[in-house]
Design an enzyme around this catalytic site. Structure first.
Site, mmCIF file in Angstrom:
data_model
loop_
_atom_site.group_PDB
_atom_site.id
_atom_site.type_symbol
_atom_site.label_atom_id
_atom_site.label_comp_id
_atom_site.label_asym_id
_atom_site.label_seq_id
_atom_site.Cartn_x
_atom_site.Cartn_y
_atom_site.Cartn_z
ATOM 1 N N GLY A 1 -6.807 -4.415 7.208
ATOM 2 C CA GLY A 1 -8.184 -4.506 7.698
ATOM 3 C C GLY A 1 -8.356 -5.611 8.728
ATOM 4 C CD GLU B 1 3.035 -6.613 8.606
ATOM 5 O OE1 GLU B 1 2.868 -7.354 7.625
ATOM 6 O OE2 GLU B 1 2.802 -6.971 9.773
ATOM 7 C CB CYS C 1 -0.950 -0.003 1.187
ATOM 8 S SG CYS C 1 -0.136 -0.133 2.779
ATOM 9 C CG ASN C 2 2.992 2.338 3.031
ATOM 10 O OD1 ASN C 2 1.942 2.960 3.000
ATOM 11 N ND2 ASN C 2 3.432 1.725 4.114
ATOM 12 N N GLY D 1 -8.309 -7.638 3.398
ATOM 13 C CA GLY D 1 -6.921 -7.161 3.319
ATOM 14 C C GLY D 1 -6.246 -7.220 4.672
ATOM 15 C CE LYS D 2 0.163 -9.345 7.599
ATOM 16 N NZ LYS D 2 1.476 -9.904 7.286
#
Length: 418
Positions: free
Chosen positions: A198, A120, A58-59, A195-196
């Site tokens: 979440g 992560e 996501c980043n 999603g992780k």
């Protein structure tokens, strides 16, 4: 700068973009889902790329690999995402050789994470390596580099407190909910998607709110039921999404969709609704925030809502950088050795040929010639000579490329040695 070529004309590059310059919209354009990763790796294989590692979170989205020119990697990324070269160039970074290696160390050890000390990413690097291996796109360089980054990451975790304290997007999400939603244990919470981030948010909500009103909806019910069983959640069918949204007070969106799944037409709010969009690309349409009584927060905003934990973590950055420098130095030494190993091997072979020719000549000339003893002594001398050359090439103050060329010329070693 040392040139880490593994073939005659290729260099090691990193091309990518991250939260530092690219907002959620742009990162979404360049995100790679599972099918896109497979297609990209397949094309890289067809194009003859000698080594490639993909990271898409996501980043950030990054390609680390060997190419004659970084555009080869940029084109691969643009061909398999919704982005284009023009959009990429506005926010991108390109690193080569040493700089690319240093960047991967910083990323893999959490120093370049949106939340400092978030490890992560290391699991993404591991998965990326194994994924590339399936397509024959790994080599000794990439394997050794990934292992070195993992080693540095482990040491930083064990030897510093850079990841101490609960700080993550999931944690920030829960903190925000706890501070801004009164009587949260009595409110209805809906998690849409698996999603992780979440899932982690959901797990933290279960832990910190004692809430018995958490519902999970996913396009694939089987997947939802597996997760719901772990957290003791209620599962509803995807077809009931609109109905469940009407009932809920907090909606956590964590789908892996490439376009918004929550839009105005789904929402009919009779009471205040807080929506946390923990997806890249964004899964909540921008116009949803225009609705009265609806507040939308994206994970980029949540990432900035950190407390004094981050200040404590920053104190450990110098120690983490020392560890990275040490592990990276070992990796660089390995690379240098790998670079001149073929020349040392060829030199040893040449000296042995010279020795064999001389022993053959002397054995015919001298009657009491002891071939076994002379062979033993000669081999020890050859070993000492080649070791001296190797030690010279390892020395930081010399130009190893120049020295390698000189050794090849003096001893008339084979052309074509890489």
């Amino acid at each position: 700068m040392t040139n880490y070529n593994i073939s005659k004309h290729s260099s090691f590059y990193t091309v990518g973009l991250s939260y530092l310059k690219a907002d959620a919209e742009v990162r979404g354009m360049f995100s790679l889902d599972a099918a896109a990763k497979d297609a990209l790796l397949q094309q890289a294989q067809s194009d003859g790329i000698e080594g490639l590692l993909l990271i898409s979170t996501c980043n950030r989205t990054e390609l680390h690999g060997f190419a004659q020119h970084p555009y080869q990697l940029i084109k691969l990324l643009c061909d398999h995402t919704n982005g284009n070269v023009e959009a990429f160039q506005k926010v991108a970074y390109i690193y080569k050789n040493n700089e690319a290696i240093t960047h991967l160390f910083r990323v893999g050890t959490g120093l370049d994470s949106q939340i400092l000390g978030d490890f992560e990413i290391i699991s993404q690097i591991k998965q990326g390596f194994y994924h590339s291996k399936q397509y024959g796109l790994t080599n000794h360089f990439l394997e050794r580099l990934c292992n070195a980054v993992i080693q540095a990451s482990k040491r930083i975790k064990n030897e510093t407190d850079i990841s101490s304290g609960a700080t993550s997007v999931a944690f920030a999400s829960v903190q925000y909910i706890l501070k801004n939603v009164p009587d949260i244990s009595e409110k209805n919470i809906l998690l849409f998607g698996t999603g992780k981030i979440g899932r982690n948010t959901c797990e933290n909500l279960v832990k910190h709110t004692d809430n018995k009103h958490i519902t999970l909806i996913n396009r694939t019910r089987d997947k939802a039921e597996k997760i719901a069983g772990k957290f003791n959640l209620v599962v509803k069918d995807y077809g009931e999404l609109q109905t469940e949204i009407r009932k809920t007070d907090v909606l956590v969106v964590a789908t892996g969709a490439q376009s918004p799944t929550i839009n105005k037409s789904l929402l009919y709010c009779r009471k205040p609704l807080l929506i946390l969009d923990l997806s890249i690309p964004k899964n909540v349409a921008n116009d949803v925030a225009e609705l009265e009584g609806v507040k939308v927060l994206h994970l980029d905003a949540l990432s900035q809502m950190t407390d004094e934990t981050l200040e404590k973590r920053r104190k450990h950055v110098p120690k983490a950088e020392e560890i990275i420098a040490e592990v990276q130095r070992d990796f660089t030494n390995w690379l240098e050795t790998r670079k001149f190993a073929p020349v040392i091997k060829a030199l040893k072979k040449k000296l042995k040929t010279m020795k064999d020719e001389e022993l053959d000549f002397q054995s015919k000339k001298l009657g009491d010639f002891n071939a076994e003893q002379v062979d033993l002594v000669s081999n020890r001398i050859i070993h000492k000579i080649t070791r001296h050359f190797a030690n010279h090439l390892k020395h930081a103050d010399i130009d190893s490329d120049e020295s390698l060329q000189l050794i090849k010329e003096v001893f008339q070693l084979e052309e074509g040695l890489q």
